[in-house]
Design a protein around this motif. Structure first.
Motif, PDB file in Angstrom:
ATOM      1  N   VAL A  17      30.501  33.881  42.098  1.00 40.68           N
ATOM      2  CA  VAL A  17      30.824  35.304  42.149  1.00 40.68           C
ATOM      3  C   VAL A  17      30.750  35.819  43.579  1.00 40.68           C
ATOM      4  CG1 VAL A  17      30.074  37.600  41.436  1.00 40.68           C
ATOM      5  CG2 VAL A  17      30.099  35.737  39.778  1.00 40.68           C
ATOM      6  N   LEU A  21      33.751  37.501  45.588  1.00 35.18           N
ATOM      7  CA  LEU A  21      33.588  38.833  46.169  1.00 35.18           C
ATOM      8  C   LEU A  21      33.931  38.831  47.652  1.00 35.18           C
ATOM      9  CD1 LEU A  21      32.715  41.778  46.062  1.00 35.18           C
ATOM     10  CD2 LEU A  21      30.329  41.012  46.336  1.00 35.18           C
ATOM     11  N   PHE A  62      34.117  43.858  39.898  1.00 35.85           N
ATOM     12  CA  PHE A  62      32.976  43.464  40.715  1.00 35.85           C
ATOM     13  C   PHE A  62      31.828  44.479  40.660  1.00 35.85           C
ATOM     14  CE2 PHE A  62      36.213  40.859  43.001  1.00 35.85           C
ATOM     15  CZ  PHE A  62      35.562  39.634  42.920  1.00 35.85           C
TER      16      PHE A  62
END
Length: 256
Positions: A17, A21, A62
């Protein structure tokens, strides 16, 4: 095989993640910088619309609430733009600068969303004579675009209020929890979640229960569908008294 809840799997997921991001931030910074350079030429309106649409969805994925809110506000602003004149170029340049600041960390995600929203350029509405200076008051309109929205927005602009139009009740609920508008005016008939259901949800959530709410409806006041609304919710009837009811709702919300 390790279980799905194992620390090793969780760590790998967190790393993945974080990588996604970082990739998103880098690519978005490049797109934003490109649009900032192209904006003065006035030839990038379709790309701007696509950019803020993509940005709103990705920021939501996100969990970047401030970035999502700015993108939503930019989409709202762009709905009233046909061409990029000097004013629109200045206003959209401001939006892009705020987006860059958020991406670079100059404005933290834990900042005051309510204050940030009130610093953004106001969406254009129907032009009125001698429009007053925009006050630090935001009213969210949850209704489909059309004559009704145009009339309400005109009245709000005449009072100097910032009008944010959101034609989706679920998005409006999420926005209200983040930005805490000063008032919300809902159309009773909406797809997915009705304005009546939204009013009930707003009253039940601690973060939004103190936001004044009005519901626009053609139903009679004694209709069973309206009986479930809290007493604090104002009714704006689709009759000749529409303007009077709107004024009463603004007064009850302490906006007049």
């Amino acid at each position: 095989m390790r279980g799905l809840g194992s620390g090793a799997y969780a760590g790998a997921t967190a790393d993945m993640v974080a990588g996604l991001l970082a990739e998103f931030v880098g690519e978005t910074q490049e797109r934003t910088a490109d649009l900032i350079q192209r904006l003065p030429k006035g030839d990038c309106l379709p790309d701007l619309r696509r950019f803020v649409f993509d940005l709103a969805g990705q920021a939501r994925n996100f969990g970047l609430s401030m970035l999502e809110t700015v993108a939503d506000q930019a989409q709202n602003y762009l709905t009233a733009i046909v061409t990029l004149d000097d004013r629109a170029i200045d206003d959209l340049g401001h939006y892009l600068d705020v987006i860059q600041d958020l991406l670079s960390g100059k404005q933290g995600e834990e900042g005051d969303i309510r204050q940030m929203v009130r610093g953004l350029p106001v969406r254009r509405g129907v032009e009125i004579d001698e429009a007053p200076e925009v006050r630090d008051i935001e009213v969210v309109l949850v209704m489909a675009p059309g004559t009704q929205q145009t009339f309400v927005e005109r009245e709000l602009r005449a009072c100097g209020y910032r009008a944010t139009a959101i034609p989706d009740t679920l998005k409006a609920l999420a926005y209200a929890t983040r930005a805490k508008p000063d008032m919300m005016i809902l159309s009773a008939v909406m797809p997915q979640l009705s304005g009546i259901d939204l009013a009930l949800a707003l009253a039940a959530i601690p973060a939004t229960r103190n936001i004044p709410v009005a519901v626009i409806t053609s139903l009679n006041a004694d209709d069973p569908q309206l009986k479930v609304l809290p007493p604090s919710v104002c009714l704006i009837r689709k009759t000749s008294a529409f303007g009077d009811d709107l004024t009463k709702a603004l007064q009850q919300g302490f906006l007049l």
